[in-house]
Design a protein around this motif. Sequence first.
Motif, short mmCIF file in Angstrom:
data_model
loop_
_atom_site.label_atom_id
_atom_site.label_comp_id
_atom_site.label_asym_id
_atom_site.label_seq_id
_atom_site.Cartn_x
_atom_site.Cartn_y
_atom_site.Cartn_z
N SER A 105 -9.08 4.10 5.45
CA SER A 105 -10.24 5.03 5.70
C SER A 105 -11.31 5.07 4.54
O SER A 105 -12.31 5.30 4.66
N GLN A 106 -10.78 4.27 3.41
CA GLN A 106 -11.73 4.04 2.20
C GLN A 106 -12.27 2.91 2.38
O GLN A 106 -11.95 1.71 1.74
N GLU A 107 -13.56 2.78 3.42
CA GLU A 107 -13.87 1.57 3.61
C GLU A 107 -14.66 0.86 2.46
O GLU A 107 -14.64 -0.60 2.16
N ARG A 112 -8.12 -7.17 -0.39
CA ARG A 112 -6.70 -7.71 -0.80
C ARG A 112 -6.17 -7.01 -1.97
O ARG A 112 -6.83 -7.21 -3.12
N TYR A 113 -5.08 -6.53 -2.05
CA TYR A 113 -4.21 -6.02 -3.05
C TYR A 113 -2.98 -6.51 -3.20
O TYR A 113 -2.33 -6.98 -2.08
N TRP A 114 -2.30 -6.27 -4.30
CA TRP A 114 -0.85 -6.43 -4.37
C TRP A 114 0.02 -5.20 -4.27
O TRP A 114 -0.44 -4.18 -4.68
N VAL A 115 0.96 -5.08 -3.70
CA VAL A 115 1.80 -4.02 -3.35
C VAL A 115 2.86 -3.80 -4.69
O VAL A 115 3.40 -4.89 -5.19
N THR A 116 2.36 -2.63 -5.45
CA THR A 116 3.20 -2.35 -6.68
C THR A 116 4.09 -1.29 -6.72
O THR A 116 4.86 -1.07 -7.77
N ARG A 117 3.94 -0.47 -5.79
CA ARG A 117 5.37 0.61 -5.59
C ARG A 117 5.20 1.02 -3.99
O ARG A 117 4.22 1.01 -3.28
N ILE A 118 6.34 1.39 -3.71
CA ILE A 118 6.69 1.84 -2.27
C ILE A 118 7.27 3.05 -2.32
O ILE A 118 8.38 3.16 -2.94
N GLU A 119 6.90 4.11 -1.76
CA GLU A 119 7.51 5.52 -1.83
C GLU A 119 7.90 5.85 -0.34
O GLU A 119 7.06 5.86 0.68
N LEU A 131 4.53 5.28 1.85
CA LEU A 131 3.31 5.24 1.19
C LEU A 131 3.31 4.28 0.02
O LEU A 131 4.38 3.98 -0.54
N TYR A 132 2.32 3.38 -0.06
CA TYR A 132 2.13 2.26 -1.01
C TYR A 132 1.11 2.47 -2.13
O TYR A 132 0.24 3.22 -1.82
N ARG A 133 1.41 1.94 -3.32
CA ARG A 133 0.61 1.98 -4.60
C ARG A 133 -0.14 0.43 -4.28
O ARG A 133 0.97 -0.42 -4.38
N LEU A 134 -1.26 0.26 -4.26
CA LEU A 134 -1.89 -1.09 -4.21
C LEU A 134 -2.60 -1.31 -5.48
O LEU A 134 -3.35 -0.16 -5.88
N SER A 135 -2.44 -2.62 -6.16
CA SER A 135 -3.12 -2.88 -7.41
C SER A 135 -3.81 -4.10 -7.15
O SER A 135 -3.31 -5.01 -6.64
N GLU A 136 -4.65 -4.13 -8.18
CA GLU A 136 -5.37 -5.64 -8.59
C GLU A 136 -4.79 -6.12 -9.93
O GLU A 136 -4.22 -5.38 -10.68
N TYR A 137 -4.73 -7.38 -9.90
CA TYR A 137 -4.11 -8.15 -10.88
C TYR A 137 -5.44 -8.57 -11.88
O TYR A 137 -6.27 -9.27 -11.57
N VAL A 149 -1.40 4.91 0.15
CA VAL A 149 -1.69 4.15 1.21
C VAL A 149 -0.60 4.28 2.33
O VAL A 149 0.36 3.70 2.25
N HIS A 150 -1.11 4.68 3.62
CA HIS A 150 -0.06 4.55 4.79
C HIS A 150 0.00 3.34 5.27
O HIS A 150 -0.93 2.32 5.09
N THR A 151 1.29 2.98 6.16
CA THR A 151 1.68 1.53 6.56
C THR A 151 0.37 1.19 7.67
O THR A 151 0.14 -0.06 7.59
N GLU A 152 -0.10 1.99 8.28
CA GLU A 152 -1.09 1.55 9.42
C GLU A 152 -2.43 1.24 8.53
O GLU A 152 -3.24 0.48 9.17
N SER A 153 -2.64 1.42 7.38
CA SER A 153 -3.97 0.88 6.81
C SER A 153 -3.75 -0.31 5.85
O SER A 153 -4.69 -0.84 5.31
N VAL A 154 -2.63 -1.00 6.14
CA VAL A 154 -2.42 -2.31 5.50
C VAL A 154 -1.91 -3.29 6.30
O VAL A 154 -1.02 -3.00 7.27
#
Length: 163
Positions: A105-107, A112-119, A131-137, A149-154
Amino acid sequence: MTSIDPTHRAIAATEGEREQMEAAFRAALKQLSENTGFPHDVRELAAPLFEAGWISGVRTGHTGPALADVPLPPYTFGTALANLSAALHADSGPSIGQLVSYHGSQECCHGRYWVTRIERELDRQGRESTLYRLSEYKNGAFVTALTGVHTESVTALPQHWQR
C-alpha cells in the motif's frame, strides 16, 4: 489379520509402542546422509505421521521385517521428508535473507528489499499471520525500510543474501 470394527474401543499408544516407534524413527533418520539438512519443523511434523504408521503396523503385525532389522532403502525416508518439506514451505513465503519485491500500500516504497525479520502470530480466530521487516543494505549494514509488511505485499525473488 485385524479389521476395523466399531465395536472395539480405541486405545492410545502404549509406552512400549512409543519406545519402538521412537527407536525406529531415530534409525530412519540415521539412514539419511548428514548433508540432507531437513529443518527441525519438518522432522517434528514427520514424527507423528511416522508414529501413526508404525503403531498401525505393530497392531496389525506388519512390522516384522522392520523389527528384524531389515532397513528400507535410504532414499525412501529421505524422499518422504523431502516431500513433506516441500509441502510445508510451498506457501510459507520468503525467508530471512531473501530478496523480495515490495508492492504494498505504500506506493512510494515500492522496490526491492532484503527480508531481515519474520514475525508469525495467531489472530483471535487462531489463524497465523506473517509480518516481515524489510531492509536495505547501505554502507555495510542493513537499514530497516519497512516493518509489519503482510505476505500479500511482497513477492519472493530467487536471490538470497550472500556476504
